[in-house]
Scaffold this active site. Structure first.
Site, mmCIF file in Angstrom:
data_model
loop_
_atom_site.group_PDB
_atom_site.id
_atom_site.type_symbol
_atom_site.label_atom_id
_atom_site.label_comp_id
_atom_site.label_asym_id
_atom_site.label_seq_id
_atom_site.Cartn_x
_atom_site.Cartn_y
_atom_site.Cartn_z
ATOM 1 N N ASN A 18 -11.722 -14.088 6.788
ATOM 2 C CA ASN A 18 -10.603 -14.167 6.702
ATOM 3 C C ASN A 18 -10.024 -15.385 8.298
ATOM 4 O O ASN A 18 -9.246 -16.355 7.861
ATOM 5 C CB ASN A 18 -9.339 -12.548 7.396
ATOM 6 C CG ASN A 18 -9.896 -11.388 6.425
ATOM 7 O OD1 ASN A 18 -11.053 -11.354 6.002
ATOM 8 N ND2 ASN A 18 -8.665 -10.876 6.782
ATOM 9 N N LYS A 30 -15.188 -2.394 8.774
ATOM 10 C CA LYS A 30 -14.254 -3.521 8.765
ATOM 11 C C LYS A 30 -13.849 -4.192 9.067
ATOM 12 O O LYS A 30 -13.152 -5.604 8.474
ATOM 13 C CB LYS A 30 -13.060 -2.875 7.724
ATOM 14 C CG LYS A 30 -12.116 -3.322 6.892
ATOM 15 C CD LYS A 30 -12.356 -3.251 5.498
ATOM 16 C CE LYS A 30 -11.327 -4.104 4.177
ATOM 17 N NZ LYS A 30 -9.682 -4.019 4.930
ATOM 18 N N ARG A 70 18.281 -2.271 3.554
ATOM 19 C CA ARG A 70 16.953 -1.719 2.912
ATOM 20 C C ARG A 70 17.261 -0.618 1.223
ATOM 21 O O ARG A 70 17.213 -0.965 0.395
ATOM 22 C CB ARG A 70 15.865 -1.607 3.018
ATOM 23 C CG ARG A 70 15.283 -3.050 4.399
ATOM 24 C CD ARG A 70 14.988 -4.080 3.525
ATOM 25 N NE ARG A 70 13.631 -3.587 2.631
ATOM 26 C CZ ARG A 70 13.688 -4.473 1.128
ATOM 27 N NH1 ARG A 70 13.985 -5.801 0.908
ATOM 28 N NH2 ARG A 70 12.383 -4.289 0.770
ATOM 29 N N ALA A 100 -3.089 -3.981 -3.008
ATOM 30 C CA ALA A 100 -2.073 -3.875 -4.027
ATOM 31 C C ALA A 100 -1.162 -4.998 -3.417
ATOM 32 O O ALA A 100 -1.463 -5.717 -2.469
ATOM 33 C CB ALA A 100 -1.211 -3.214 -3.421
ATOM 34 N N ARG A 124 3.112 -7.180 -3.605
ATOM 35 C CA ARG A 124 4.371 -7.034 -3.824
ATOM 36 C C ARG A 124 3.843 -8.036 -4.829
ATOM 37 O O ARG A 124 4.641 -9.566 -4.186
ATOM 38 C CB ARG A 124 5.028 -7.165 -2.710
ATOM 39 C CG ARG A 124 5.533 -6.107 -1.957
ATOM 40 C CD ARG A 124 6.448 -5.912 -0.487
ATOM 41 N NE ARG A 124 5.685 -5.565 -0.506
ATOM 42 C CZ ARG A 124 6.174 -6.527 1.284
ATOM 43 N NH1 ARG A 124 7.908 -6.379 1.423
ATOM 44 N NH2 ARG A 124 5.865 -7.022 2.081
ATOM 45 N N ASN A 159 -5.316 -1.959 9.202
ATOM 46 C CA ASN A 159 -6.341 -2.729 8.785
ATOM 47 C C ASN A 159 -6.545 -2.316 10.532
ATOM 48 O O ASN A 159 -5.500 -2.653 11.088
ATOM 49 C CB ASN A 159 -6.156 -3.402 8.054
ATOM 50 C CG ASN A 159 -7.237 -4.470 7.739
ATOM 51 O OD1 ASN A 159 -8.466 -3.243 7.623
ATOM 52 N ND2 ASN A 159 -7.594 -5.190 7.411
ATOM 53 N N LEU A 200 0.994 -1.251 -0.007
ATOM 54 C CA LEU A 200 0.076 0.030 -0.039
ATOM 55 C C LEU A 200 0.836 0.850 0.413
ATOM 56 O O LEU A 200 0.645 1.990 -0.734
ATOM 57 C CB LEU A 200 -0.729 0.145 1.202
ATOM 58 C CG LEU A 200 -2.131 0.090 0.561
ATOM 59 C CD1 LEU A 200 -2.748 0.132 0.037
ATOM 60 C CD2 LEU A 200 -2.901 0.020 2.039
ATOM 61 N N GLY A 201 2.112 1.283 0.718
ATOM 62 C CA GLY A 201 3.010 2.215 1.063
ATOM 63 C C GLY A 201 3.259 2.643 -0.426
ATOM 64 O O GLY A 201 3.683 4.094 -1.225
ATOM 65 N N ASN A 242 -12.410 -17.072 -0.535
ATOM 66 C CA ASN A 242 -13.674 -16.782 -0.028
ATOM 67 C C ASN A 242 -14.794 -16.911 -0.312
ATOM 68 O O ASN A 242 -15.182 -17.509 1.186
ATOM 69 C CB ASN A 242 -13.548 -15.328 -0.349
ATOM 70 C CG ASN A 242 -12.582 -14.087 0.517
ATOM 71 O OD1 ASN A 242 -11.543 -14.903 1.102
ATOM 72 N ND2 ASN A 242 -11.907 -12.673 0.725
HETATM 73 P P1 NAD Z 1 2.998 -4.563 3.162
HETATM 74 O O1 NAD Z 1 3.661 -5.802 4.557
HETATM 75 O O2 NAD Z 1 2.903 -5.269 2.070
HETATM 76 O O3 NAD Z 1 4.447 -3.478 3.465
HETATM 77 C C1 NAD Z 1 4.877 -2.792 4.827
HETATM 78 C C2 NAD Z 1 6.314 -2.366 4.945
HETATM 79 O O4 NAD Z 1 6.486 -1.728 5.914
HETATM 80 C C3 NAD Z 1 7.621 -3.866 4.266
HETATM 81 O O5 NAD Z 1 7.342 -3.223 3.222
HETATM 82 C C4 NAD Z 1 7.488 -3.640 5.567
HETATM 83 O O6 NAD Z 1 9.237 -4.075 6.027
HETATM 84 C C5 NAD Z 1 7.982 -1.913 6.397
HETATM 85 N N1 NAD Z 1 7.795 -1.484 7.491
HETATM 86 C C6 NAD Z 1 8.060 -2.020 8.533
HETATM 87 N N2 NAD Z 1 8.454 -1.971 9.569
HETATM 88 C C7 NAD Z 1 8.930 -0.669 9.313
HETATM 89 C C8 NAD Z 1 10.491 0.001 10.221
HETATM 90 N N3 NAD Z 1 10.129 0.312 11.291
HETATM 91 N N4 NAD Z 1 10.754 1.360 9.182
HETATM 92 C C9 NAD Z 1 10.378 0.997 7.849
HETATM 93 N N5 NAD Z 1 9.539 0.166 7.204
HETATM 94 C C10 NAD Z 1 8.935 -0.513 7.640
HETATM 95 O O7 NAD Z 1 1.923 -4.701 3.852
HETATM 96 P P2 NAD Z 1 0.362 -3.621 3.621
HETATM 97 O O8 NAD Z 1 -0.072 -4.817 2.148
HETATM 98 O O9 NAD Z 1 1.139 -2.545 2.642
HETATM 99 O O10 NAD Z 1 -0.350 -3.484 4.593
HETATM 100 C C11 NAD Z 1 0.058 -2.410 5.225
HETATM 101 C C12 NAD Z 1 -1.225 -1.718 5.802
HETATM 102 O O11 NAD Z 1 -2.548 -1.632 4.780
HETATM 103 C C13 NAD Z 1 -2.499 -3.378 6.765
HETATM 104 O O12 NAD Z 1 -2.158 -3.262 7.941
HETATM 105 C C14 NAD Z 1 -2.581 -4.026 5.996
HETATM 106 O O13 NAD Z 1 -4.595 -4.771 6.416
HETATM 107 C C15 NAD Z 1 -3.354 -2.471 4.687
HETATM 108 N N6 NAD Z 1 -4.501 -2.626 3.993
HETATM 109 C C16 NAD Z 1 -3.775 -3.126 2.672
HETATM 110 C C17 NAD Z 1 -4.247 -3.545 1.583
HETATM 111 C C18 NAD Z 1 -3.219 -4.232 0.489
HETATM 112 O O14 NAD Z 1 -4.471 -4.126 -0.558
HETATM 113 N N7 NAD Z 1 -2.087 -4.582 0.123
HETATM 114 C C19 NAD Z 1 -5.341 -2.937 1.135
HETATM 115 C C20 NAD Z 1 -6.352 -2.378 2.461
HETATM 116 C C21 NAD Z 1 -5.737 -2.372 3.692
HETATM 117 O O1 KPL Z 2 -10.349 -6.941 3.510
HETATM 118 C C1 KPL Z 2 -10.070 -8.410 2.907
HETATM 119 C C2 KPL Z 2 -9.213 -9.118 3.603
HETATM 120 O O2 KPL Z 2 -8.691 -9.868 2.920
HETATM 121 O O3 KPL Z 2 -8.162 -8.759 4.279
HETATM 122 C C3 KPL Z 2 -11.521 -9.051 2.276
HETATM 123 C C4 KPL Z 2 -12.358 -8.344 2.417
HETATM 124 C C5 KPL Z 2 -11.983 -10.186 2.960
HETATM 125 C C6 KPL Z 2 -11.780 -9.826 1.218
HETATM 126 O O4 KPL Z 2 -10.579 -10.753 1.326
#
Ligand code: NAD
Ligand code: KPL
Length: 304
Positions: free
Chosen positions: A191, A183, A36, A130, A132, A104, A12-13, A201
């Site tokens: 989940n 959510k 890194r 998103a 990686r 989340n 997400l970042g 799902n």
């Molecule tokens: P991710 O694991 O892909 O990315 C997190 C990053 O943070 C990693 O690269 C990790 O190395 C870095 N990190 C952790 N601690 C750190 C620190 N102290 N300094 C620098 N970097 C650090 O996670 P994500 O999937 O992007 O999820 C992030 C949040 O967003 C979660 O809470 C997730 O539930 C929420 N979210 C993700 C999605 C998605 O599609 N990926 C969608 C909705 C919500």
């Molecule tokens: O947010 C989701 C997750 O997987 O974390 C749902 C809504 C369950 C979709 O997969």
């Protein structure tokens, strides 16, 4: 122009950082450590993969040890890393600093806000998707929406227009806690069961009674927590989400499959802790937590 510091260069970042950079915004990535940072520099930047093709963005990066002040911080790490991550940056935060918390679940946001009483913490709840594909290469997998809000101050920040320019679909809400609770309930209903039944799902359609019982208990939990709007028609929405995302693996299922730590701590643990605080029994939700903890422990994964 105020720089956007982005901590958490994961899925997400990276999705936020690349779109902001593309819109001409000054962005600085904060990487975990010098190793890194070196790996990022060797990769030559962040790559965003979209249906139209992929583009690379050589966004400047640093570690938490840099000394420039931070006025706006997008915190995009996992919930279990959030508190420690901001603690390492606290000294760099300007008195007017604003944080956008993308985590989340519930729990990590309060922990971050308690550490930074002078900063404005804006909470986010996102349905964007998103993942990686490789280090510093992120696929924009699902268009969605990001709700933003501040439970302590209903006034929207002026930089929301920048998100429009960057094509980040969003809406300011004065009810962000309702969004986050809703959510959380959805994630608790879907989940953990996808992990325990090892299914997509859509596989939960074969366990209708289990899903219905959990939704009834989660509805009770939301009501006693003062979240009636989040509780409304929860079961129908859970079924709708299961059908709409039938072919996807939930984020928790993906974490377990990749031997990664899950966010159980801010989802199911949080729900069960709130139930206990209100002296609510919720036997199925608590049994689900015990089953999930046993499942994670058996696989050598953290159980919180
Ligand atoms: P991710 O694991 O892909 O990315 C997190 C990053 O943070 C990693 O690269 C990790 O190395 C870095 N990190 C952790 N601690 C750190 C620190 N102290 N300094 C620098 N970097 C650090 O996670 P994500 O999937 O992007 O999820 C992030 C949040 O967003 C979660 O809470 C997730 O539930 C929420 N979210 C993700 C999605 C998605 O599609 N990926 C969608 C909705 C919500
Ligand atoms: O947010 C989701 C997750 O997987 O974390 C749902 C809504 C369950 C979709 O997969």
């Amino acid at each position: 122009m105020t720089a956007w510091h982005v901590l958490g260069v994961g899925s997400l970042g990276s999705l936020w950082a690349t779109r902001l950079a593309r819109a001409g915004q000054p962005v600085r990535l904060i990487l975990r450590d010098s190793a890194r940072l070196a790996a990022y520099r060797a990769a030559g930047g962040l790559t965003l993969v979209e249906p139209g093709g992929s583009s690379a963005y050589p966004i400047p990066a640093e570690t938490a040890n840099a000394t420039t002040p931070i006025h706006r911080l997008l915190l995009a790490c996992k919930a279990y890393d959030a508190e420690e991550a901001v603690a390492a940056l606290a000294a760099r935060l300007a008195p007017d600093a604003e944080l956008i918390l993308l985590q989340n679940g519930l729990g990590s946001q309060d922990a971050v806000a308690a550490r930074l009483p002078r900063s404005r913490c804006i909470l986010a709840s996102s349905t964007e998707g998103a993942f990686r594909e490789a280090d510093f290469r992120v696929v924009f997998a699902g268009h969605g929406y990001t709700w933003l809000g501040d439970p302590r101050d209903p006034s929207p920040p002026p930089w929301l227009t920048v998100l429009d320019e960057a094509g980040i679909a969003h809406e300011w809400t004065t009810d962000i806690l309702t969004r986050l609770w809703r959510k959380l309930a959805l994630n608790c209903a879907i989940n953990p069961l996808t992990v325990l039944h090892d299914c997509r799902n859509g596989g939960l359609l074969e366990h209708p009674a289990e899903v219905a019982t959990l939704c009834a208990e989660l509805t009770e939990l939301l009501l006693i927590s003062g979240q009636p709007a989040a509780a409304e028609d929860l079961h129908s929405e859970v079924l709708r989400v299961i059908q709409a995302t039938a072919s996807n693996y939930s984020s928790m299922h993906q974490d377990v499959a990749r031997q990664r730590r899950t966010e159980i701590g801010v989802l199911l643990d949080q729900a069960c802790a709130v139930a206990t605080r209100h002296r609510l029994g919720l036997p199925h939700l608590k049994a689900l937590q015990r089953r999930l903890v046993a499942h994670l422990t058996a696989r050598g994964l953290p159980s919180h």
